[in-house]
Design a protein around this motif. Structure first.
Motif, short mmCIF file in Angstrom:
data_model
loop_
_atom_site.label_atom_id
_atom_site.label_comp_id
_atom_site.label_asym_id
_atom_site.label_seq_id
_atom_site.Cartn_x
_atom_site.Cartn_y
_atom_site.Cartn_z
N PRO A 111 0.52 -1.22 -0.06
CA PRO A 111 -0.50 -0.39 0.09
C PRO A 111 0.87 0.71 -0.11
N ALA A 112 0.39 2.29 -0.63
CA ALA A 112 1.24 3.18 -1.04
C ALA A 112 0.00 4.31 -0.99
N HIS A 113 0.99 5.33 -0.57
CA HIS A 113 0.25 7.16 -0.71
C HIS A 113 0.84 7.88 -1.52
N ASN A 114 0.36 8.95 -2.05
CA ASN A 114 0.66 10.07 -3.42
C ASN A 114 0.27 11.32 -2.96
N ALA A 115 0.85 11.44 -4.20
CA ALA A 115 -0.21 13.73 -4.35
C ALA A 115 -1.35 13.85 -3.53
N LEU A 116 -1.63 14.11 -2.57
CA LEU A 116 -2.76 14.87 -2.36
C LEU A 116 -4.40 14.91 -3.42
N ARG A 117 -3.26 15.89 -4.81
CA ARG A 117 -4.62 15.61 -5.33
C ARG A 117 -4.68 14.70 -7.28
N GLY A 118 -3.67 13.49 -6.25
CA GLY A 118 -3.54 12.49 -7.44
C GLY A 118 -3.11 12.92 -8.40
N TRP A 119 -2.60 12.84 -9.89
CA TRP A 119 -1.69 12.81 -10.85
C TRP A 119 -1.91 13.56 -11.94
N THR A 120 -0.55 13.69 -12.36
CA THR A 120 -0.05 14.54 -13.74
C THR A 120 1.07 14.32 -14.02
N ALA A 121 0.02 14.31 -15.67
CA ALA A 121 2.02 14.27 -16.95
C ALA A 121 2.35 16.14 -16.62
N HIS A 122 2.17 16.81 -16.13
CA HIS A 122 2.48 18.16 -16.27
C HIS A 122 2.82 18.90 -14.68
N HIS A 123 3.81 18.23 -14.08
CA HIS A 123 3.57 18.69 -12.80
C HIS A 123 4.02 19.81 -13.02
N ARG A 124 3.90 20.82 -11.62
CA ARG A 124 4.36 22.15 -11.03
C ARG A 124 4.51 21.66 -10.01
N ALA A 125 5.58 23.15 -9.45
CA ALA A 125 5.58 22.75 -8.07
C ALA A 125 4.52 23.51 -7.52
#
Length: 252
Positions: A111-125
Motif C-alpha cells: 500500500p502506498a500514498h501519492n500526492a493529495l490531488r492525484g496525478w499529472t503528466a505536467h507537474h508544477r511546483a
C-alpha cells in the motif's frame, strides 16, 4: 559338354550382393560431422501441433506507450499504480526482468500514498500532484543509518520533517529513509541536492519515503517495513526505475 552348377552360381551371386550391400552398395556417401548432426537436431522444425514458446511476460496493467519508456537496460522496476487520476492512494509492486521469461513480481503489493490531488503528466511546483512517468532510481539517504542498500546512501540530519500532514497526521520520521526519484534532479547526487535542471517551476525533491499515514505533496510513500525491503532489494546493476501514475494512464 561341361555341366554348369546353376545352384552354386546363384549362391555366389547372392553372397557378393549381400557383401556389397553391407559395404554400401548404394554408392559412396559423405560422412556427416558430429557437430553438424547436433546443429541439424537443434534447428529442426518443431513437431506439427507442438505449442509455440511463450513470449516473455510483460508487467500486468502497463500499456504499450508506458512500456516503451522503460529502458531496455533496466531489469528492475517499482510500479506504483494510483487508484484514480485524482486519488492519493496507490499500490506498489517491485518487478524484475529475466532475459528469457520476462518480468515477474518479486514483492507483495505494498500500500502506498501519492500526492493529495492525484496525478499529472505536467507537474508544477505546488500543484499537489505526483508526476506521471518512468524515472530512474539511483540515490538514497535518510536521517537513520544505511540499512544495507546497494544504492549510494547519504545519512544526514537534514533529512527531517515535522508538523502535521493533510489529515492531521504527524510527519516526523517520514524521511528516516528515502530514495530519490530522478524527476528534475541531478542523478548521482544526494537526494538533498536542490539543483533543478528543468527550473524551479517544474518542482523537484520528489522522493519515495516512509509513509506518515496520509497523502503527500508529490512524493510516493511506503510503510516503514516495505520501505526497508525496497532499499535492500534495489540494485544499481539492474538500472532500477519507478513507473508511476494512475492505473488508467499507465494502461495506455
Amino acid at each position: 559338354m561341361p555341366v554348369v552348377n546353376t545352384a552354386g552360381r546363384r549362391l555366389l551371386t547372392g553372397a557378393v550382393c549381400a557383401g556389397l550391400l553391407l559395404a554400401g552398395c548404394a554408392g559412396p556417401r559423405a560422412a556427416q560431422p558430429a557437430g553438424e548432426a547436433k546443429k541439424t537436431a537443434a534447428t529442426a522444425s518443431p513437431a506439427p501441433g507442438a505449442p509455440a514458446p511463450a513470449p516473455p511476460a510483460e508487467i500486468p496493467g502497463l500499456g504499450p506507450a508506458t512500456r516503451s519508456h522503460i529502458p531496455a537496460t533496466s531489469s528492475q522496476a517499482l510500479v506504483v499504480k494510483g487508484d484514480g487520476p485524482h486519488s492519493h492512494q496507490s499500490t506498489a509492486v517491485l518487478y524484475e526482468r529475466d532475459r528469457t521469461t520476462g518480468w515477474k513480481a518479486v514483492s507483495q503489493p505494498w500500500p502506498a500514498h501519492n500526492a493529495l490531488r492525484g496525478w499529472t503528466a505536467h507537474h508544477r511546483a505546488g500543484d499537489l500532484r505526483s508526476p506521471i512517468g518512468v524515472f530512474a532510481l539511483g540515490d538514497a539517504g535518510g536521517a537513520l543509518p544505511d540499512p544495507g542498500t546497494r544504492l549510494p546512501y547519504d545519512q544526514s540530519v537534514e533529512f527531517n520533517l515535522s508538523g502535521t500532514g493533510f489529515l492531521g497526521e504527524p510527519l516526523e520520521g517520514s524521511f528516516d529513509h528515502v530514495v530519490a526519484i530522478d524527476y528534475n534532479r541531478v542523478p548521482g547526487t544526494s537526494p538533498l541536492n536542490k539543483v533543478r535542471p528543468l527550473g524551479l517551476a517544474k518542482g523537484g525533491g520528489v522522493w519515495i519515503h516512509v509513509d506518515h499515514g496520509g497523502p503527500t505533496r508529490a512524493c510516493i510513500s511506503l510503510q516503514r517495513d516495505d520501505m526497508r525491503q525496497l532499499l535492500l532489494a534495489l540494485d544499481p546493476a539492474k538500472n532500477p526505475v519507478i513507473v508511476m501514475g494512475d492505473a488508467g494512464t499507465l494502461g495506455r
